[in-house]
Design a protein around this motif. Structure first.
Motif, short mmCIF file in Angstrom:
data_model
loop_
_atom_site.label_atom_id
_atom_site.label_comp_id
_atom_site.label_asym_id
_atom_site.label_seq_id
_atom_site.Cartn_x
_atom_site.Cartn_y
_atom_site.Cartn_z
N ASP A 161 50.33 32.09 44.51
CA ASP A 161 49.40 31.61 45.54
C ASP A 161 48.03 32.25 45.32
O ASP A 161 47.88 33.22 44.59
CB ASP A 161 49.96 31.92 46.93
N SER A 162 47.01 31.70 45.98
CA SER A 162 45.65 32.06 45.59
C SER A 162 45.33 33.52 45.91
O SER A 162 44.56 34.16 45.19
CB SER A 162 44.66 31.14 46.29
N GLN A 163 45.96 34.08 46.96
CA GLN A 163 45.66 35.49 47.26
C GLN A 163 46.27 36.41 46.21
O GLN A 163 45.62 37.33 45.72
CB GLN A 163 46.20 35.84 48.65
N THR A 164 47.53 36.14 45.86
CA THR A 164 48.17 36.94 44.83
C THR A 164 47.40 36.82 43.52
O THR A 164 47.28 37.78 42.76
CB THR A 164 49.61 36.45 44.62
N ARG A 165 46.89 35.62 43.28
CA ARG A 165 46.13 35.37 42.05
C ARG A 165 44.91 36.27 41.99
O ARG A 165 44.63 36.90 40.96
CB ARG A 165 45.72 33.90 42.05
N GLU A 166 44.17 36.39 43.11
CA GLU A 166 42.99 37.28 43.16
C GLU A 166 43.40 38.71 42.85
O GLU A 166 42.76 39.40 42.05
CB GLU A 166 42.36 37.23 44.55
N LEU A 167 44.50 39.17 43.49
CA LEU A 167 44.95 40.55 43.29
C LEU A 167 45.30 40.79 41.83
O LEU A 167 44.92 41.80 41.23
CB LEU A 167 46.17 40.85 44.17
N LEU A 168 46.02 39.83 41.25
CA LEU A 168 46.47 40.02 39.87
C LEU A 168 45.30 39.95 38.90
O LEU A 168 45.30 40.64 37.88
CB LEU A 168 47.54 38.97 39.54
N MET A 169 44.31 39.12 39.23
CA MET A 169 43.12 39.07 38.38
C MET A 169 42.44 40.44 38.35
O MET A 169 42.03 40.92 37.30
CB MET A 169 42.15 38.01 38.91
N ASP A 170 42.33 41.07 39.55
CA ASP A 170 41.74 42.41 39.60
C ASP A 170 42.56 43.38 38.75
O ASP A 170 41.99 44.22 38.04
CB ASP A 170 41.70 42.91 41.06
N ASP A 171 43.90 43.25 38.83
CA ASP A 171 44.75 44.13 38.02
C ASP A 171 44.50 43.93 36.54
O ASP A 171 44.43 44.89 35.78
CB ASP A 171 46.24 43.85 38.33
N LEU A 172 44.37 42.67 36.12
CA LEU A 172 44.15 42.40 34.70
C LEU A 172 42.81 42.97 34.26
O LEU A 172 42.69 43.55 33.17
CB LEU A 172 44.20 40.89 34.44
N VAL A 173 41.78 42.81 35.11
CA VAL A 173 40.46 43.36 34.78
C VAL A 173 40.55 44.88 34.64
O VAL A 173 40.02 45.47 33.69
CB VAL A 173 39.42 42.95 35.84
N ALA A 174 41.28 45.51 35.59
CA ALA A 174 41.42 46.97 35.53
C ALA A 174 42.14 47.40 34.26
O ALA A 174 41.74 48.37 33.60
CB ALA A 174 42.18 47.46 36.76
N LEU A 175 43.19 46.65 33.90
CA LEU A 175 43.92 46.97 32.66
C LEU A 175 43.01 46.86 31.45
O LEU A 175 43.01 47.72 30.56
CB LEU A 175 45.09 45.98 32.47
N TRP A 176 42.20 45.79 31.43
CA TRP A 176 41.33 45.57 30.27
C TRP A 176 40.26 46.64 30.20
O TRP A 176 39.91 47.13 29.14
CB TRP A 176 40.69 44.17 30.34
N THR A 177 39.73 47.02 31.39
CA THR A 177 38.65 48.01 31.41
C THR A 177 39.15 49.37 30.92
O THR A 177 38.46 50.07 30.19
CB THR A 177 38.10 48.14 32.85
N ARG A 178 40.39 49.71 31.30
CA ARG A 178 40.96 50.98 30.84
C ARG A 178 41.18 50.98 29.35
O ARG A 178 40.96 51.97 28.67
CB ARG A 178 42.31 51.23 31.53
N GLN A 179 41.65 49.85 28.84
CA GLN A 179 41.96 49.77 27.41
C GLN A 179 41.80 48.32 26.99
O GLN A 179 42.71 47.51 27.21
CB GLN A 179 43.40 50.25 27.18
N PRO A 180 40.63 47.99 26.41
CA PRO A 180 40.39 46.58 26.08
C PRO A 180 41.47 46.01 25.17
O PRO A 180 41.87 46.65 24.20
CB PRO A 180 39.04 46.63 25.36
N PHE A 181 41.99 44.84 25.55
CA PHE A 181 42.98 44.16 24.70
C PHE A 181 42.43 42.81 24.30
O PHE A 181 41.46 42.31 24.88
CB PHE A 181 44.33 44.04 25.43
N THR A 182 43.03 42.23 23.27
CA THR A 182 42.65 40.90 22.83
C THR A 182 43.56 39.91 23.53
O THR A 182 44.76 40.16 23.63
CB THR A 182 42.85 40.77 21.32
N ALA A 183 43.01 38.81 24.00
CA ALA A 183 43.87 37.84 24.67
C ALA A 183 43.35 36.43 24.48
O ALA A 183 42.15 36.20 24.37
CB ALA A 183 43.97 38.16 26.15
N VAL A 184 44.28 35.51 24.41
CA VAL A 184 43.97 34.09 24.53
C VAL A 184 44.57 33.68 25.86
O VAL A 184 45.76 33.87 26.10
CB VAL A 184 44.58 33.26 23.40
N TYR A 185 43.72 33.16 26.73
CA TYR A 185 44.13 32.92 28.11
C TYR A 185 43.99 31.44 28.40
O TYR A 185 42.89 30.91 28.47
CB TYR A 185 43.23 33.75 29.02
N VAL A 186 45.11 30.75 28.51
CA VAL A 186 45.08 29.32 28.81
C VAL A 186 45.12 29.13 30.31
O VAL A 186 45.93 29.75 31.00
CB VAL A 186 46.30 28.61 28.17
#
Lengths: 255, 273
Positions: A161-186
């Motif tokens: 759902d859209s709220q969970t999506r916002e939360l998870l997006m923040d989590d992904l950004v935090a993960l990337w900021t801590r340690q940049p990873f390569t991703a293909v995101y469809v």
């Protein structure tokens, strides 16, 4: 490790789904693939990870995967793909067992990825006890456990759902900021694309071709919910896609 | 409804919305099963005591109980029950394990599927009892032919249930296994088999019921001891009390096996809600 797509075309029988796609995926960046439904973006992702073979063209890995990488090309699926009969721990240890990692060394990896995805308190829970957002975090933890060179994410937030999506997006950004990873995101969600993508590749409808590549320079950590400049990019993307999306919507499926 | 004057004039007193969402949701009623059993038995007892059910139609339930007590006291119960249980265990185990193995192979390999599915379809409808004379020629009059009959009878339904269960394993989980580079063996052992387990176990329920039917058939055709032999003896003497005592034992055997599988399901399939 970079990935290069050399003029990829793909057909299922007589139906051409992808035509002449050439694309570089530089390491440490997130490349988003967007396009109208049925444009072959998920097919392209399966080709990149070697789950399907392209009809024409080659997909190349440039350079060696980083040290300790167990599974260079690692997927995160839309439907999470967790084994319902294994606990959170068991689902992560599943992908380590085949590499001979058991016991204390496996525990160390599992504890580390659970901590990074804030799941440490749920290590013994079964998938059916978890919400959709938690399940996808387990899938992210499982992907991190094999230290991938490239993460292949197939609409990872679309089942939420859209709220969970916002939360998870923040989590992904935090993960990337801590340690940049390569991703293909469809994704078909343009808001996700402008929040997470360094480079956004817009595909046309079937047969999918690259319509435009949009670069966003703003650092991921500075992007937020409803940023004005991101909204502008999102509107630009939607203007590119609108007519195609409508045409794709009106197409018959079983051609 | 669109008339704005509608909600100004209160025409009638408010009516509570009628509930119409009930039913179509099975709920467990543990006491109902025993109640039905007791009621039927009580009815039969009354009928036979009072005489409106003749003794030739149906024996008195109390007499059946008496026959059962006699069996127990004379030790004949175990003389008949033990060989039967042995045959059931050996034949059922052979049939079920071969069936699961062949079913998994059919589910995994398209060549095996193309070759075996028509064969299984061809032998499934054969009444296995008709093959007993053949088995006697092949395996002798002793235990081996009885094992073979029971094994053959449980084999086909187990195969069909197992390959159906393997087909139903979520393909996205298998794709996930492949994408993480799991070996073929790991995918089969850790994804396909656990995923097929619910279907295999519900197939076993049917297979084991068939095994009991065939057990009795085999024992009626050539055995000195066993529940089937006991029922046949009683039947040929028109000794309805003992015949019914035998039938009750079979029925209890079926209920017990079903309960055992239920326990296994509860243990192995705890991950299901």
């Amino acid at each position: 490790m970079d990935i290069r797509l050399n003029s990829i075309s793909h057909s299922y029988g007589d139906t051409e789904v992808l035509r002449d796609i050439s694309l570089d995926i530089p390491s440490g960046r997130i490349v988003c693939l967007v396009g109208p439904s049925g444009c072959g973006k998920s097919t392209l992702l399966r080709l990149i990870g070697g789950l399907e073979r392209p009809t024409i063209g080659k997909i190349l890995q440039l350079g060696d995967p980083p040290q300790g990488c167990l599974n260079p090309l690692t997927y995160i699926f839309q439907d999470f793909a967790l084994l319902p009969w294994r606990s959170v721990r068991g689902n992560i240890s599943l992908v380590l067992e085949d590499h001979g990692i058991r016991g204390a060394s496996a525990d160390a990896i599992i504890e580390d990825v659970l901590a990074r995805t804030k799941l440490s308190d749920f290590r013994d829970a079964l998938p059916r006890q978890l919400s959709g957002g938690m399940k996808q975090r387990v899938a992210v933890a499982r992907a991190l456990a094999v230290k991938p060179a490239v993460m292949l994410m197939d609409e990872p937030l679309s089942a939420l759902d859209s709220q969970t999506r916002e939360l998870l997006m923040d989590d992904l950004v935090a993960l990337w900021t801590r340690q940049p990873f390569t991703a293909v995101y469809v994704t078909h969600n343009l808001a996700e694309a402008v929040r997470l993508g360094h480079r956004i590749v817009v595909l046309s409808r079937r047969p999918g071709q690259i319509n435009e590549v949009v670069e966003i320079d703003k650092p991921l950590a500075d992007r937020g919910y409803g940023d004005a400049d991101l909204e502008k990019t999102q509107k630009h993307l939607w203007d590119l896609m609108r007519d195609e999306a409508r045409a794709a919507d009106e197409e018959l499926i079983d051609v | 409804m669109s008339d704005p004057s509608d909600h100004k004039s209160p025409p009638t007193a408010p009516i509570e919305v009628r509930f119409r969402g009930g039913g179509f949701a099975p709920r467990p009623h543990r006491w109902m099963g025993p109640v039905v059993f007791v009621a039927v038995i009580a009815l039969l007892e009354c009928g036979t005591q009072a005489g409106w059910i003749s003794a030739l139609t149906f024996p008195k339930p109390s007499d059946v109980l008496g026959a059962f007590g006699e069996l127990w006291e004379s030790g004949l119960l175990f003389q008949h029950l033990m060989p039967s249980l042995g045959r059931l265990a050996v034949g059922g185990a052979i049939g079920a394990s071969l069936g699961i193995a062949v079913g998994v192979l059919i589910g995994l390999f398209s060549y095996v599927r193309a070759g075996m599915v028509p064969v299984v379809a061809a032998i499934f409808p054969i009444p296995k009892i008709a093959l007993l004379p053949l088995f006697v020629i092949w395996f002798g009059i002793d235990e081996a032919s009885k094992y073979a009959l029971i094994a053959f009878g449980t084999f086909t339904p187990t195969v069909v249930a197992t390959y159906g269960a393997v087909d139903n394993v979520d393909r996205s989980l298998i794709r996930m296994g492949q994408s993480f580079g799991l070996s073929w063996m790991s995918i089969v052992r850790k994804i396909v088999l656990p995923g097929a387990m619910p279907g295999i176990l519900s197939g076993l329920r049917i297979s084991l019921a068939i095994a009991i039917i065939l057990l009795v058939a085999a024992e009626m055709l050539g055995a000195s001891h066993g529940i089937g032999a006991y029922i046949l003896q009683a039947g040929s003497l028109y000794d309805l009390e003992r015949l019914f005592a035998g039938v009750v034992i079979l029925s209890l055997l079926g209920v017990t096996l079903s309960a055992i599988i239920g326990q296994i399901e509860r243990r192995l399939l705890r991950w299901r809600s």
